[in-house]
Design a protein around this motif. Structure first.
Motif, PDB file in Angstrom:
ATOM      1  N   GLU A   1       0.824  -1.216   0.000  1.00 25.14           N
ATOM      2  CA  GLU A   1       0.000   0.000   0.000  1.00 25.14           C
ATOM      3  C   GLU A   1       0.857   1.264   0.000  1.00 25.14           C
ATOM      4  O   GLU A   1       0.368   2.335  -0.374  1.00 25.14           O
ATOM      5  N   GLY A   2       2.097   1.143   0.468  1.00 21.86           N
ATOM      6  CA  GLY A   2       2.981   2.293   0.455  1.00 21.86           C
ATOM      7  C   GLY A   2       3.083   3.048   1.760  1.00 21.86           C
ATOM      8  O   GLY A   2       3.828   4.032   1.847  1.00 21.86           O
ATOM      9  N   ILE A   3       2.368   2.619   2.799  1.00 22.79           N
ATOM     10  CA  ILE A   3       2.481   3.346   4.064  1.00 22.79           C
ATOM     11  C   ILE A   3       3.607   2.787   4.944  1.00 22.79           C
ATOM     12  O   ILE A   3       3.976   3.404   5.940  1.00 22.79           O
ATOM     13  N   LEU A   4       4.133   1.626   4.567  1.00 26.88           N
ATOM     14  CA  LEU A   4       5.349   1.101   5.168  1.00 26.88           C
ATOM     15  C   LEU A   4       6.381   0.921   4.060  1.00 26.88           C
ATOM     16  O   LEU A   4       6.024   0.729   2.900  1.00 26.88           O
ATOM     17  N   GLU A   5       7.650   0.974   4.423  1.00 29.46           N
ATOM     18  CA  GLU A   5       8.693   0.729   3.430  1.00 29.46           C
ATOM     19  C   GLU A   5       9.838  -0.060   4.048  1.00 29.46           C
ATOM     20  O   GLU A   5      10.136   0.080   5.240  1.00 29.46           O
ATOM     21  N   VAL A   6      10.425  -0.909   3.235  1.00 33.08           N
ATOM     22  CA  VAL A   6      11.576  -1.704   3.658  1.00 33.08           C
ATOM     23  C   VAL A   6      12.813  -0.823   3.584  1.00 33.08           C
ATOM     24  O   VAL A   6      13.012  -0.083   2.616  1.00 33.08           O
ATOM     25  N   VAL A   7      13.639  -0.888   4.622  1.00 32.03           N
ATOM     26  CA  VAL A   7      14.844  -0.055   4.663  1.00 32.03           C
ATOM     27  C   VAL A   7      16.079  -0.914   4.420  1.00 32.03           C
ATOM     28  O   VAL A   7      16.072  -2.124   4.680  1.00 32.03           O
ATOM     29  N   PRO A   8      17.137  -0.307   3.893  1.00 33.53           N
ATOM     30  CA  PRO A   8      18.378  -1.057   3.656  1.00 33.53           C
ATOM     31  C   PRO A   8      18.869  -1.714   4.944  1.00 33.53           C
ATOM     32  O   PRO A   8      18.829  -1.126   6.014  1.00 33.53           O
ATOM     33  N   GLY A   9      19.326  -2.922   4.809  1.00 33.29           N
ATOM     34  CA  GLY A   9      19.800  -3.647   5.979  1.00 33.29           C
ATOM     35  C   GLY A   9      18.718  -4.424   6.693  1.00 33.29           C
ATOM     36  O   GLY A   9      18.983  -5.124   7.669  1.00 33.29           O
ATOM     37  N   GLY A  10      17.484  -4.326   6.210  1.00 33.48           N
ATOM     38  CA  GLY A  10      16.381  -5.074   6.809  1.00 33.48           C
ATOM     39  C   GLY A  10      15.522  -4.210   7.708  1.00 33.48           C
ATOM     40  O   GLY A  10      15.931  -3.151   8.184  1.00 33.48           O
ATOM     41  N   GLY A  11      14.326  -4.655   7.931  1.00 33.70           N
ATOM     42  CA  GLY A  11      13.394  -3.913   8.769  1.00 33.70           C
ATOM     43  C   GLY A  11      12.441  -3.080   7.939  1.00 33.70           C
ATOM     44  O   GLY A  11      12.631  -2.860   6.746  1.00 33.70           O
ATOM     45  N   VAL A  12      11.398  -2.626   8.598  1.00 35.48           N
ATOM     46  CA  VAL A  12      10.346  -1.861   7.945  1.00 35.48           C
ATOM     47  C   VAL A  12      10.035  -0.639   8.790  1.00 35.48           C
ATOM     48  O   VAL A  12       9.950  -0.725  10.020  1.00 35.48           O
ATOM     49  N   ILE A  13       9.862   0.512   8.130  1.00 32.18           N
ATOM     50  CA  ILE A  13       9.500   1.740   8.830  1.00 32.18           C
ATOM     51  C   ILE A  13       8.225   2.320   8.228  1.00 32.18           C
ATOM     52  O   ILE A  13       7.815   1.957   7.131  1.00 32.18           O
ATOM     53  N   VAL A  14       7.605   3.240   8.979  1.00 29.62           N
ATOM     54  CA  VAL A  14       6.457   3.980   8.460  1.00 29.62           C
ATOM     55  C   VAL A  14       6.969   5.008   7.451  1.00 29.62           C
ATOM     56  O   VAL A  14       7.842   5.816   7.765  1.00 29.62           O
ATOM     57  N   SER A  15       6.435   4.970   6.251  1.00 31.58           N
ATOM     58  CA  SER A  15       6.908   5.836   5.177  1.00 31.58           C
ATOM     59  C   SER A  15       6.636   7.309   5.495  1.00 31.58           C
ATOM     60  O   SER A  15       5.624   7.644   6.108  1.00 31.58           O
ATOM     61  N   PRO A  16       7.508   8.200   5.038  1.00 28.96           N
ATOM     62  CA  PRO A  16       7.220   9.622   5.148  1.00 28.96           C
ATOM     63  C   PRO A  16       6.012   9.978   4.277  1.00 28.96           C
ATOM     64  O   PRO A  16       5.707   9.279   3.320  1.00 28.96           O
ATOM     65  N   LEU A  17       5.342  11.058   4.637  1.00 26.00           N
ATOM     66  CA  LEU A  17       4.216  11.549   3.842  1.00 26.00           C
ATOM     67  C   LEU A  17       4.504  12.992   3.475  1.00 26.00           C
ATOM     68  O   LEU A  17       4.677  13.842   4.346  1.00 26.00           O
ATOM     69  N   THR A  18       4.591  13.291   2.185  1.00 23.15           N
ATOM     70  CA  THR A  18       4.944  14.619   1.721  1.00 23.15           C
ATOM     71  C   THR A  18       3.761  15.286   1.032  1.00 23.15           C
ATOM     72  O   THR A  18       2.778  14.632   0.668  1.00 23.15           O
ATOM     73  N   ALA A  19       3.877  16.597   0.838  1.00 31.75           N
ATOM     74  CA  ALA A  19       2.834  17.331   0.121  1.00 31.75           C
ATOM     75  C   ALA A  19       2.688  16.810  -1.303  1.00 31.75           C
ATOM     76  O   ALA A  19       1.572  16.727  -1.838  1.00 31.75           O
ATOM     77  N   ASP A  20       3.800  16.447  -1.921  1.00 35.09           N
ATOM     78  CA  ASP A  20       3.732  15.882  -3.278  1.00 35.09           C
ATOM     79  C   ASP A  20       2.993  14.547  -3.284  1.00 35.09           C
ATOM     80  O   ASP A  20       2.261  14.242  -4.240  1.00 35.09           O
ATOM     81  N   ASP A  21       3.188  13.734  -2.239  1.00 31.57           N
ATOM     82  CA  ASP A  21       2.439  12.476  -2.135  1.00 31.57           C
ATOM     83  C   ASP A  21       0.938  12.751  -2.158  1.00 31.57           C
ATOM     84  O   ASP A  21       0.170  12.051  -2.837  1.00 31.57           O
ATOM     85  N   VAL A  22       0.537  13.752  -1.391  1.00 35.03           N
ATOM     86  CA  VAL A  22      -0.893  14.082  -1.305  1.00 35.03           C
ATOM     87  C   VAL A  22      -1.420  14.531  -2.659  1.00 35.03           C
ATOM     88  O   VAL A  22      -2.461  14.061  -3.126  1.00 35.03           O
ATOM     89  N   ARG A  23      -0.709  15.418  -3.305  1.00 36.53           N
ATOM     90  CA  ARG A  23      -1.171  15.900  -4.610  1.00 36.53           C
ATOM     91  C   ARG A  23      -1.229  14.754  -5.627  1.00 36.53           C
ATOM     92  O   ARG A  23      -2.156  14.671  -6.437  1.00 36.53           O
ATOM     93  N   ASN A  24      -0.246  13.873  -5.583  1.00 32.68           N
ATOM     94  CA  ASN A  24      -0.227  12.753  -6.519  1.00 32.68           C
ATOM     95  C   ASN A  24      -1.383  11.784  -6.273  1.00 32.68           C
ATOM     96  O   ASN A  24      -2.019  11.288  -7.212  1.00 32.68           O
TER      97      ASN A  24
END
Length: 273
Positions: A105-128
């Protein structure tokens, strides 16, 4: 915003990293969780009752998504599967599967080295994401205005009437539900299930952004006025008016949410994002 409590030290977030359809997103407030956003309400991530495997994965996914949308799990936080499983009272398997779905869905993202974080949310994300909404929802609203499905229009009007005089009293989760009910009713009224299925992967991003303006009553007043105008135009069968009003509504929402995110992400000292 005072919407949710911070997670306790034994939470599913590593402290060092802090800074009913199958295709339906469910953000219903879990049983035992007060809907009024009170500071003493239990965490969204309370233990789940027994479920079959499919339902359990869905419930875990929905709890995690709601916790992210409401900010109980914050942007940039690293998820700890073991602690999440303990908090929810489940094994790691449904947690792992739910996390995979939320990465898609894009609200989590896999980070280098393993693990998952909550994705950042930007103004461009909202407009897109609102550009995608426009492509789907404006076409859907025109279709409903032209086809005039009796059952679908009745459902849209019932939703508008039910929420019109009450949304000032709603807690965050209820505001999100009211908005979602209206837009999904239009998609469903087309009779084409792929409208709803197409919008679902981006809806959590929509609601993450909406949380930024839950304290701005004028935004919701304007939005609900526009909901009413859209419903009336659909009832009148005026497809051009439906398209114009729907476009205005989505453009208004996109800019209001994008501005809120820019303000929220600005450096307090400089005002620069």
């Amino acid at each position: 915003m005072g919407v949710v409590q911070a997670l306790p030290e034994s939470s599913a977030i590593d402290a060092a990293d802090e800074p009913q359809r199958r295709d339906t997103i469910s953000f219903h407030v879990p049983q035992g969780v007060a809907p009024d956003g009170a500071g003493d309400r239990p965490s969204v991530l309370g233990q789940l009752p027994p479920r079959d495997t499919t339902a359990l994965v869905r419930d875990v996914r929905d709890r995690l998504r709601l916790a992210i949308v409401l900010g109980e799990i914050q942007t940039g936080s690293r998820l700890n599967q073991v602690k999440l499983a303990q908090q929810l009272g489940v094994s790691r398997m449904p947690v792992r599967t739910a996390i995979t779905e939320l990465v898609t869905e894009g609200i989590l993202e896999v980070v280098p080295g393993g693990g998952v974080i909550v994705s950042p949310l930007t103004a461009d994300d909202v407009r897109n994401v609102f550009e995608v909404r426009g492509a789907l929802e404006i076409r859907a609203a025109r279709t409903v205005a032209v086809d005039q499905p009796t059952w679908g229009i009745a459902k849209i009007e019932k939703i508008v009437d039910a929420h019109r005089s009450h949304f000032h009293e709603y807690a965050p989760a209820q505001l999100l539900t009211a908005d979602r009910d209206f837009h999904m009713a239009i998609l469903d009224a087309t009779g084409n299930p792929f409208f709803r299925r197409s919008i679902m992967p981006v809806w959590s991003t929509v609601e993450r952004a909406m949380v930024q303006v839950l304290n701005l009553s004028e935004v919701f007043e304007q939005a609900w006025t526009q909901h009413d105008q859209i419903a009336r135009a659909i009832r009148a069968g005026d497809a051009d008016e439906v398209e114009a009003t729907s476009r205005e509504h989505l453009e208004f929402a996109a800019e209001a949410l994008a501005r809120a995110i820019l303000v929220d992400s600005a450096d307090p000292a400089t005002g620069v994002t």
